[in-house]
Design an enzyme around this catalytic site. Sequence first.
Site, PDB file in Angstrom:
ATOM      1  N   ALA A 140     -92.016   1.588 -44.405  1.00  0.00           N
ATOM      2  CA  ALA A 140     -91.248   0.699 -45.282  1.00  0.00           C
ATOM      3  C   ALA A 140     -91.906  -0.675 -45.231  1.00  0.00           C
ATOM      4  O   ALA A 140     -91.661  -1.464 -44.323  1.00  0.00           O
ATOM      5  CB  ALA A 140     -89.804   0.625 -44.824  1.00  0.00           C
ATOM      6  N   VAL A 230     -90.255   6.692 -48.039  1.00  0.00           N
ATOM      7  CA  VAL A 230     -88.979   6.080 -47.669  1.00  0.00           C
ATOM      8  C   VAL A 230     -87.994   5.978 -48.837  1.00  0.00           C
ATOM      9  O   VAL A 230     -86.777   5.950 -48.640  1.00  0.00           O
ATOM     10  CB  VAL A 230     -89.205   4.676 -47.046  1.00  0.00           C
ATOM     11  CG1 VAL A 230     -89.654   3.657 -48.098  1.00  0.00           C
ATOM     12  CG2 VAL A 230     -87.969   4.193 -46.319  1.00  0.00           C
ATOM     13  N   HIS A 251     -94.584  20.403 -55.319  1.00  0.00           N
ATOM     14  CA  HIS A 251     -94.105  19.253 -56.100  1.00  0.00           C
ATOM     15  C   HIS A 251     -93.105  19.702 -57.176  1.00  0.00           C
ATOM     16  O   HIS A 251     -93.348  20.674 -57.889  1.00  0.00           O
ATOM     17  CB  HIS A 251     -95.301  18.563 -56.761  1.00  0.00           C
ATOM     18  CG  HIS A 251     -95.013  17.174 -57.225  1.00  0.00           C
ATOM     19  ND1 HIS A 251     -94.192  16.916 -58.291  1.00  0.00           N
ATOM     20  CD2 HIS A 251     -95.432  15.978 -56.772  1.00  0.00           C
ATOM     21  CE1 HIS A 251     -94.118  15.601 -58.478  1.00  0.00           C
ATOM     22  NE2 HIS A 251     -94.874  15.007 -57.560  1.00  0.00           N
ATOM     23  N   GLU A 321    -102.013  11.400 -52.314  1.00  0.00           N
ATOM     24  CA  GLU A 321    -101.534  12.714 -52.763  1.00  0.00           C
ATOM     25  C   GLU A 321    -102.700  13.576 -53.277  1.00  0.00           C
ATOM     26  O   GLU A 321    -102.708  14.796 -53.077  1.00  0.00           O
ATOM     27  CB  GLU A 321    -100.491  12.522 -53.865  1.00  0.00           C
ATOM     28  CG  GLU A 321     -99.760  13.795 -54.237  1.00  0.00           C
ATOM     29  CD  GLU A 321     -98.612  13.515 -55.199  1.00  0.00           C
ATOM     30  OE1 GLU A 321     -97.465  13.443 -54.758  1.00  0.00           O
ATOM     31  OE2 GLU A 321     -98.882  13.353 -56.409  1.00  0.00           O
TER      32      GLU A 321
HETATM   33  C1  UD2 Z   1     -96.081   9.667 -54.953  1.00  0.00           C
HETATM   34  C2  UD2 Z   1     -95.830  10.390 -53.624  1.00  0.00           C
HETATM   35  C3  UD2 Z   1     -96.268   9.481 -52.488  1.00  0.00           C
HETATM   36  C4  UD2 Z   1     -97.692   9.062 -52.633  1.00  0.00           C
HETATM   37  C5  UD2 Z   1     -97.903   8.417 -53.995  1.00  0.00           C
HETATM   38  C6  UD2 Z   1     -99.362   8.125 -54.247  1.00  0.00           C
HETATM   39  C7  UD2 Z   1     -93.873  11.873 -53.741  1.00  0.00           C
HETATM   40  C8  UD2 Z   1     -92.413  11.930 -53.800  1.00  0.00           C
HETATM   41  N1  UD2 Z   1     -94.411  10.673 -53.530  1.00  0.00           N
HETATM   42  O1  UD2 Z   1     -95.040   8.668 -54.992  1.00  0.00           O
HETATM   43  O2  UD2 Z   1     -96.094  10.117 -51.238  1.00  0.00           O
HETATM   44  O3  UD2 Z   1     -98.533  10.164 -52.444  1.00  0.00           O
HETATM   45  O4  UD2 Z   1     -97.418   9.241 -55.057  1.00  0.00           O
HETATM   46  O5  UD2 Z   1     -99.552   7.661 -55.540  1.00  0.00           O
HETATM   47  O6  UD2 Z   1     -94.538  12.877 -53.804  1.00  0.00           O
HETATM   48  N2  UD2 Z   1     -94.789   2.108 -49.657  1.00  0.00           N
HETATM   49  C9  UD2 Z   1     -94.248   0.962 -49.061  1.00  0.00           C
HETATM   50  N3  UD2 Z   1     -94.379  -0.231 -49.714  1.00  0.00           N
HETATM   51  C10 UD2 Z   1     -94.977  -0.347 -50.921  1.00  0.00           C
HETATM   52  C11 UD2 Z   1     -95.479   0.811 -51.534  1.00  0.00           C
HETATM   53  C12 UD2 Z   1     -95.363   2.021 -50.877  1.00  0.00           C
HETATM   54  O7  UD2 Z   1     -93.701   1.009 -47.974  1.00  0.00           O
HETATM   55  O8  UD2 Z   1     -95.026  -1.469 -51.471  1.00  0.00           O
HETATM   56  C13 UD2 Z   1     -94.685   3.391 -48.940  1.00  0.00           C
HETATM   57  C14 UD2 Z   1     -93.257   3.951 -48.973  1.00  0.00           C
HETATM   58  O9  UD2 Z   1     -93.031   4.724 -47.824  1.00  0.00           O
HETATM   59  C15 UD2 Z   1     -93.300   4.828 -50.218  1.00  0.00           C
HETATM   60  C16 UD2 Z   1     -94.704   5.421 -50.109  1.00  0.00           C
HETATM   61  O10 UD2 Z   1     -95.518   4.369 -49.570  1.00  0.00           O
HETATM   62  O11 UD2 Z   1     -92.256   5.783 -50.200  1.00  0.00           O
HETATM   63  C17 UD2 Z   1     -95.318   5.937 -51.412  1.00  0.00           C
HETATM   64  O12 UD2 Z   1     -95.207   4.983 -52.430  1.00  0.00           O
HETATM   65  P1  UD2 Z   1     -94.316   5.282 -53.721  1.00  0.00           P
HETATM   66  O13 UD2 Z   1     -93.085   5.975 -53.320  1.00  0.00           O
HETATM   67  O14 UD2 Z   1     -94.151   4.041 -54.508  1.00  0.00           O
HETATM   68  O15 UD2 Z   1     -95.264   6.282 -54.486  1.00  0.00           O
HETATM   69  P2  UD2 Z   1     -94.885   7.294 -55.710  1.00  0.00           P
HETATM   70  O16 UD2 Z   1     -93.456   7.149 -56.080  1.00  0.00           O
HETATM   71  O17 UD2 Z   1     -95.904   7.127 -56.762  1.00  0.00           O
END
Ligand code: UD2
Length: 372
Positions: A140, A230, A251, A321
């Site tokens: 986080a 998170v 996924h 990913e």
């Molecule tokens: C997808 C994937 C994620 C990651 C990402 C890469 C799922 C549900 N999620 O989510 O695991 O592979 O694609 O593009 O499959 N984080 C922070 N601060 C930040 C940004 C990120 O703490 O400012 C952490 C946090 O734990 C977050 C994770 O990194 O949950 C992944 O970031 P995201 O959830 O924004 O990525 P998302 O939704 O594109």
Amino acid sequence: MLIRHNFLYLFGGMTLIGLFFLGYSSNWLRTERRHEDLNSTPGTEKKHDDLGLHSSPGTEEKHDLGPYSSPGTEKKHDDLGLHSSAGLHYKQPSALDARRDIATVSTWLAPIVWEGTFDPTLIDDVYKQKNLTIATTVFAVGKYVIFLKDFLESAEVHYFVGYRVHYYLFTDQPEAIPNVKLGEERKLIVRKVPSANRWQDISMGRMAALEKLTKSELDNKADYIFCFDVDAKFYARWSAEALSHLVAVIHPWFYNYPREKFTYERKPESEAFIPADEGDFYYAGGAFGGSVQEVHKLTKTCNEKQSIDRAKSIEALWHDESHLNKYFLYNKPSKLLSPEYLWRDISARTNEVKIIRFTSVAKNMKEVRPNV
Ligand code: UD2
């Protein structure tokens, strides 16, 4: 004459004594050897060091897959047996009546876990006997600390309830961690990490931190590890049915897509590249796990591949990913979790998904990400 006779008697006697000793000592040696063999037998059955299911990458020479396909060693739990208690009452398993609307096993014979494919009573009876510790990581950083409260509170209600869980929380703001009451045998370990200007770097940076954590820090401290996004919340049981040495989640967006439509990295220059005619499933980056040793191999490899790309100013389409998907293609997961185990709030419900156990919450990217 008398002297010659005496000499013959003496010679004969010594030969007999010599033969007797020779026989005795070889018997003694044999007995000792047997003792050694017997001593080394119980409980130390030699096991194969590598439980991994590695498949060969395509023949294209250009892409040196290095550690993606290399076997390694793995520390194992002493007792791999699945013991259940006498007198336990549970529904009789059937060789016939499985769900017909979903696949319950992959073509490399890894179970695919869906509601109705396991008996929670039996699973808990088997795995609670093992006295396991489940390391659980979550990052986080920056504004994402706002997701921590829901993540932790819901995990306390649904995630490995009744098991020893050690949360490893990586954050740049330890002071912002909410006060969540944890159950017995559950604790939170906080690791301070720097922030970054790009959300992509925060997301990918998790591989390096996890590589470090799993290298030796968890030796004798955890049996399995699961790594989560998170911005997500638990809604139903997410527990020991997920245990195996290498675990991936299918996924929720792509489970019924043909492989050429998967959003794998398609730039041949990237270490995460997967050609259009390869691929099993598209896996989510938001949850994966396994034994500490297997997750170490996975995170080390992904981190290395990300670094190689970075040195060439290449970024894979879906960051960590994409690298994770490349890893799982050539190092087959030993258990697959259905999309029940990581859904997305923004996805429409489908008939196959009878229960949503864990789901990514809808977020306002502009509000939470440092860059969009
Ligand atoms: C997808 C994937 C994620 C990651 C990402 C890469 C799922 C549900 N999620 O989510 O695991 O592979 O694609 O593009 O499959 N984080 C922070 N601060 C930040 C940004 C990120 O703490 O400012 C952490 C946090 O734990 C977050 C994770 O990194 O949950 C992944 O970031 P995201 O959830 O924004 O990525 P998302 O939704 O594109």
